[in-house]
Design an enzyme around this catalytic site. Structure first.
Site, PDB file in Angstrom:
ATOM      1  N   GLY A  40     -16.442   3.433  -2.658  1.00 35.49           N
ATOM      2  CA  GLY A  40     -17.365   4.316  -3.241  1.00 35.49           C
ATOM      3  C   GLY A  40     -17.847   4.921  -2.445  1.00 35.49           C
ATOM      4  O   GLY A  40     -18.798   5.546  -1.831  1.00 35.49           O
ATOM      5  N   GLU A  59      -3.891   9.893  -4.837  1.00 32.15           N
ATOM      6  CA  GLU A  59      -2.494   9.398  -4.362  1.00 32.15           C
ATOM      7  C   GLU A  59      -2.124   8.651  -5.503  1.00 32.15           C
ATOM      8  O   GLU A  59      -1.777   7.772  -6.243  1.00 32.15           O
ATOM      9  CB  GLU A  59      -3.405   7.827  -3.445  1.00 32.15           C
TER      10      GLU A  59
END
Length: 597
Positions: free
Chosen positions: A389, A516
């Site tokens: 977030g 990632e």
């Protein structure tokens, strides 16, 4: 702030929809946008008119037969003329139906192409607010409603008007008193039918909205059926679906109530008119005011008035549905879209990507990114690290130009990226996400997805080897022509990732954005995919969202984000020494790696 920034949106489509009047002009405008053949429509309606006009003369012919019928008086030419009229009527009617249907299919195809193109070129922000199933319903259900009005009901409306007007004119010449008796029923019927038509429009509009919601639910649940089953959520989803089905059922019943009222009402009007005309006409025949043939003709013309009334009722009911569908389609078609080719071409040089005091918020809400200022060096690896977030994915979206920042700017080669054309800018970027979504199709089609030039087998095999994908692809029965299934579900996560890396290699991007790509893989797959990523990253400007310490340690620069702000920039060693949150992140990753070992 630059002039470019002053005209930027707030990350979503903030333009308020233009109010659309529920009238036929909007409907006609939408039809014109579909670019059907109006010459074909004219011919089709002309043939329908021929059919109708021929039908208007049949009762007059019947009148003469009844009034003066004897075998001697029946001329051969009359029989031939009657047969020819029926044949012409049949051929013209068949051709008219075919051409109207083709015209309707042109509208259906044209509208779907318009909507499909619009949906593809709408900005990502639009999809943050709209459910996919609802948009699918616009393309499939709403377009079909418009098509039905034109191909199935318009001819009946036009010919019905001509039939009614022609029949009334002829009836006035036959017996104006009986005709006036007939016309008294028309305003009485309209007084009842018009309010019902408005009610039908309201129900139809609600039903189309509920259909869109139900389609959205089906799309969502069926696309994630594995999640549903793994969560034992079949009963829950059944109940959700049942609620949608019952809403549609109740609306359908309400629609049926109105139709049930209209149908018997029309039948009652018809029966009353028939009784009145036959009774009153019989009296007129008996006192010599009209002949028996004129009474027969009068009854036949009455039928030619009554039959089109049903068609007119059906047309206006269907038109109300089409107007509701038109509103939603015009609303979508009026949305601003991304313009792919507007702007300059990205120069063929390597350059850093620079973010200057970038601030961004969704829908004028809380700021997701606050005064972000850093440089992604050319040919280097920059890692974004931070808690969930913190705005890492949003930052990717801004660089991809899915959204525009409210403040600040992003530059490449000292030019704001908003000054480059979208197609030119996005062609510089290779993106590999955690999920690495694939399209339904073959491995080859997925590797070459979005590339318009022909890719040779040698190029395909070369990049597959660099992505460590050639090994498993060559073991498949169909090799590069193997179907991957919906969203690539026939392949493992590691295989999907390697195909996504091969796809990025084929694009030969200058800027790499990696979310990632190894975080969701097992250790064996991770090692293979990491080697493939190393091949992909060589010599490219790389920005990676990092969840693993191995990625962070090797990065040339680490940017730590927390609650939308940058709290640290440096190498691994520098941040371990100076940044407490980063130090905690590194220690957690070390413990995790030790547990795996």
């Amino acid at each position: 702030m630059s002039t470019t920034n002053q005209r930027r949106s707030n990350g979503s489509d903030s333009s308020s929809p233009t109010p659309i009047n529920n009238n036929w002009r909007t409907f006609v405008t939408l039809i014109r946008k579909a670019k059907p053949s109006f010459a074909m429509l004219s011919i089709a309606l002309g043939l329908s008119l021929i059919t109708t006009v021929v039908g208007l003369f049949v009762p007059l012919f019947t009148k003469n037969l009844v009034d003066g019928f004897t075998l001697d008086s029946l001329e051969t030419y009359q029989i031939v003329l009657l047969v020819c009229a029926f044949i012409a009527q049949t051929i013209a009617g068949g051709l008219s139906i075919y051409m109207l249907n083709k015209f309707g299919q042109q509208i259906l195809s044209g509208l779907r192409k318009l909507l499909w193109r619009k949906l593809l070129f709408l900005p990502v922000s639009h999809y943050d607010q709209e459910e996919t199933g609802g948009l699918i319903s616009r393309v499939t259900n709403d377009t079909n409603v418009v098509k039905q009005v034109v191909s199935e009901h318009m001819s009946g409306f036009v010919t019905g008007i001509i039939s009614i007007i022609g029949s009334i004119i002829i009836l006035l010449t036959l017996d104006w008193q009986m005709t006036l008796v007939l016309l008294v029923a028309v305003p009485l019927t309209l007084v009842i039918l018009l309010p019902l038509g408005k009610k039908m429009h309201q129900i139809s509009r609600t039903m189309q909205n509920e259909t869109a919601s139900f389609t959205s639910l089906l799309t969502q649940v069926l696309s994630e059926v594995r999640l549903v089953k793994s969560s034992n959520a079949e009963p829950i989803e059944y109940e959700r679906g049942k609620k949608g089905i019952m809403k549609l059922f109740k609306l359908g019943v309400r629609e049926g109530k109105i139709q049930a009222f209209i149908g018997p009402l029309m039948s009652a009007v018809i029966m009353i008119l028939m009784v009145v005309i036959i009774g009153y006409g019989g009296l007129r025949v008996s006192d010599g005011s009209i002949t028996a043939g004129e009474l027969v003709a009068f009854i036949l013309y009455l039928i030619q008035i009554i039959m089109p009334l049903g068609q007119l009722t059906s047309f206006f009911t269907q038109l109300q549905k089409a107007i509701g569908a038109t509103e939603r389609m015009v609303d979508i078609l009026g949305k601003p879209e991304e313009i792919q080719e507007q702007g300059i071409t990205v120069p063929a040089i390597d350059s850093a990507v620079q973010l200057h005091d970038v601030t961004f918020r969704y829908d004028n809400g809380e700021e997701i990114l606050k005064a972000i200022d850093f440089t992604v060096p050319s040919g280097k690896v920059t890692a974004l690290v931070g808690p969930s977030g913190s705005g890492k994915t949003t930052l990717f979206s801004l660089i991809e130009r899915y959204y525009e920042p409210q403040e600040g700017s992003i530059t490449f080669n000292n030019e704001e990226i908003s000054s480059y054309s979208l197609s030119s800018w996005r062609s510089q970027i290779g993106y590999v996400s955690q999920e690495s979504p694939l399209m339904s199709g073959t491995i080859r089609e997925n590797m070459t997805y979005g590339l318009d030039q022909d890719i040779s087998d040698e190029q395909l095999v070369s990049v597959a080897k660099m992505a460590y994908a050639d090994g498993f692809i060559s073991e498949l029965a169909d090799g590069y022509n193997t179907e991957v299934g919906e969203r690539g579900m026939k392949l493992s996560g590691g295989q999907r990732q390697r195909i996504a890396i091969a796809r990025a290699l084929l694009r030969n991007p200058r800027i790499l954005m990696l979310d990632e790509a190894t975080s969701a893989l097992d250790s064996t797959s991770e090692r293979v995919v990491q080697e493939a990523l190393n091949n992909l990253m060589k010599g490219r400007t790389t920005l990676v969202i990092a969840h693993r310490l191995s990625t962070v340690v090797d990065a040339d620069q680490i940017v730590f984000l927390d609650k939308g702000s940058i709290t640290g920039i440096g190498t691994h060693e520098q941040l371990v020494a100076s940044h407490e949150l980063y130090r905690e992140f590194a220690q957690q990753q070390l413990r995790y790696q030790n547990q795996e070992a």
